[in-house]
Every structure is written in structure tokens, then in C-alpha cells.
Design a protein around this motif. Sequence first.
Motif, PDB file in Angstrom:
ATOM      1  N   THR A 206      -3.044   0.214  -8.832  1.00 41.61           N
ATOM      2  CA  THR A 206      -3.665  -0.224  -7.763  1.00 41.61           C
ATOM      3  C   THR A 206      -2.661  -0.861  -6.800  1.00 41.61           C
ATOM      4  O   THR A 206      -1.630  -1.428  -7.175  1.00 41.61           O
ATOM      5  N   VAL A 207      -3.073  -1.443  -5.544  1.00 45.69           N
ATOM      6  CA  VAL A 207      -2.304  -2.187  -4.799  1.00 45.69           C
ATOM      7  C   VAL A 207      -2.082  -3.583  -5.264  1.00 45.69           C
ATOM      8  O   VAL A 207      -0.709  -4.051  -5.084  1.00 45.69           O
TER       9      VAL A 207
ATOM     10  N   TRP B 106       0.779  -1.214   0.004  1.00 42.95           N
ATOM     11  CA  TRP B 106      -0.065   0.000   0.077  1.00 42.95           C
ATOM     12  C   TRP B 106       1.039   1.318   0.133  1.00 42.95           C
ATOM     13  O   TRP B 106       0.595   2.264  -0.692  1.00 42.95           O
TER      14      TRP B 106
ATOM     15  N   ARG C  17       2.380   1.744  -3.488  1.00 38.31           N
ATOM     16  CA  ARG C  17       1.350   2.484  -4.377  1.00 38.31           C
ATOM     17  C   ARG C  17       1.185   3.936  -3.821  1.00 38.31           C
ATOM     18  O   ARG C  17       1.168   4.701  -5.067  1.00 38.31           O
ATOM     19  N   ASP C  18       1.111   4.095  -2.754  1.00 47.02           N
ATOM     20  CA  ASP C  18       0.884   5.856  -2.297  1.00 47.02           C
ATOM     21  C   ASP C  18       2.067   6.478  -2.735  1.00 47.02           C
ATOM     22  O   ASP C  18       1.834   7.801  -3.161  1.00 47.02           O
TER      23      ASP C  18
ATOM     24  N   ASN D 286      -0.086   3.016 -15.977  1.00 48.98           N
ATOM     25  CA  ASN D 286      -0.866   3.475 -14.874  1.00 48.98           C
ATOM     26  C   ASN D 286      -0.477   4.963 -14.439  1.00 48.98           C
ATOM     27  O   ASN D 286      -1.039   5.409 -13.375  1.00 48.98           O
TER      28      ASN D 286
ATOM     29  N   SER E  29      -3.171   5.441 -11.820  1.00 45.91           N
ATOM     30  CA  SER E  29      -4.196   4.539 -11.722  1.00 45.91           C
ATOM     31  C   SER E  29      -3.597   3.183 -11.025  1.00 45.91           C
ATOM     32  O   SER E  29      -4.528   2.323 -11.168  1.00 45.91           O
TER      33      SER E  29
ATOM     34  N   SER F 289      -1.894  -4.378  -8.487  1.00 46.71           N
ATOM     35  CA  SER F 289      -1.052  -4.307  -9.741  1.00 46.71           C
ATOM     36  C   SER F 289       0.502  -4.154  -9.014  1.00 46.71           C
ATOM     37  O   SER F 289       1.311  -4.784  -9.696  1.00 46.71           O
ATOM     38  N   TYR F 290       0.649  -3.357  -8.074  1.00 43.44           N
ATOM     39  CA  TYR F 290       1.918  -3.101  -7.570  1.00 43.44           C
ATOM     40  C   TYR F 290       2.608  -4.180  -6.733  1.00 43.44           C
ATOM     41  O   TYR F 290       3.569  -4.659  -6.867  1.00 43.44           O
TER      42      TYR F 290
END
Length: 318
Positions: free
Chosen positions: A245-246, A216, A219-220, A282, A243, A248-249
Motif C-alpha cells: 500500500t501507499v 504512489w 508503490r506502483d 507484500n 499487496s 506501507s511504502y
Amino acid sequence: MESYALRNRLRFVGTGADLFGIYLLNMLLSIVTLGLYYPWAKAAVLRYTYANTHLDNSPFQFHGTGKEIFVGFLKAVAVIVGVYAAAIALTFASSLGLKIIGFVAIYAFALALVPIAVHGALRYRMSRSLWRGIHFGYRGDRNELIKMYVLQGLLTVVTFGIYSFWMTQNINRYTIGHIRFGSARMHYTGDGSDYFWLCLKGYVLTILTLGIYGFWWGRDLFAYFVDNLAIENEGEMYQFQSSLTVGSYAGLVIGNILLIVLTLGLGAAWATARTLQTLLDNTLLDERLDTSSLVQTELEYRDATGEDLADMMDIGLI
């Protein structure tokens, strides 16, 4: 707040297999030439990466050459050797006061090398980067950047590293804000306070969850950087937005680790391609930006000394 539509206009279309071929050839030639092939190897990787990164279905181009990077490499080596030679010479000074003054001067010069390397690398890399024949450019002032690094570096020291979050964002705002894409100008609006709390939250929750929250947090961090990017053209601001997402990361990180570990490092090329594809896929850009309206305004700059200094000091470009 005014609404606007965003869509994916950036793509990486390269493959891990192609990158692996380039890496393999570069490694072999570097071994044969005892490392002297490094500048040409770097230029080859940059040319491939740029050519396979597309904006609105048109590729970017890197026009730097191995010769330019090699000349910059020799200058960078001379600077580093000179600093080390001065440091060694001072150890034989008879006066303790002279030793102290000398070491302080050398330390200050070494500290100033960071912004000098960043400034030079940005000037060179941007001016040798093109899209549809339009040059990028960097218009920052070297002395101003040195002043920022030194003053804010001291603040970071006296605050035991806490100010580093503000320093990072201030440097990003300055350097990115002085990048030109032809007649367009880049903007970055990241704030030290927001970045500090984002990182503090990430540190704490990642530790408490035994590393799970790291997905998370990653991603952030990506979203924070991208969401604070914009392009100004003809008085209008066009925003970027993440775009990612958790899921995808997490898939990217776990997949890359497995690729590299299970192949004993041979999968690094595929990991690089996957990373570029995921991140660019993304990164959304305001669809109102008319790229056909961009015009050439930037000049070429061929001195790659800063680029090589940045490599030697392990300073990554944006």
C-alpha cells in the motif's frame, strides 16, 4: 478470467542487528586487508540474506564462496584494466583515423561488457542459489543478450532515451524468462508501453505535487514488476501479486531515511532489513503452486567473473 487465491509465502526473518554485526565485521576485515576481503564480505552478506529469506517456511541458501568471487574479481579487474590500458595507448597513436577507429572499437567493447556482466552474474548467482536442495539456473544465451543490448541501446540513443522504457522491459522479459527454479520456469510479461505511461505519469505528478506523489509512484513501480511475474510448473502458470500500500511504502521510505540520517549511516543495516521484510511481506504467490513437485534440473556454475563485473559497473541483479 480464472480466479485463484494468493497468499504470502515469502518472508524475510533476519534482523538489522544481525546485519549490522556482519557489516561491521566486513568493514573491519576489509580495512585490515586493504579491501581484499571484499569477496568474502559479499559472500557473507549473501549467505545471511538467503538463509533468512523463506519460501513456505523453508530458507533459501547461497552456496557461493569468497574464493569463487575473489577469482572472478581478479578476472574482472583484468578485463577493466585491459580496456583502460588500450584507451590510454590509443591517445599516443600517430594517425587520427587510427585513434577514431580504436576508440569506437573500445567503446563498442565497453558497451558489450554490460550484457556480458549481466549474463555472467545471472549464471553464477542462480546456480549458487538453492531452496530445499533445488538449484536455480539461468539459460539465456550471451550472444543473444549482447545483440539485444546493442541494438536496443542504439534505438535508445536515436530516440533521445525514450526507447529505454521498452528496452528495460524487453531485457527483463528475456532474462527473467530464462531463469529456472528446478523444473519450474520464471515468466515476466511487462510491456514497454505500459511502463512508459506509468513512468510519465509518475514524473509529471511527482513534480506537480512537489514530490508527494512519489510514494504512489514507488508503490506502483513495485506493483508493476511483481504483478507481471509468474512461475510456470508442469504446464500451469502461477501468478505473483503485490499487496503493498501507499502507506506501507511511505512508512518504509521515510523510516529508512530517518534511520540512516539520524544514525549517520549506522542504521543502514536496519534499513536493509526493513526493506526486505516489507517487500517480501507484500509479495503474494498463487497458493495452488505445489513446491514439493519441483525437481532438480540445473547444473552448478562456479565462475563469478560476471558477478564482479556487474558490481564494478553498478549493475543490480533482479
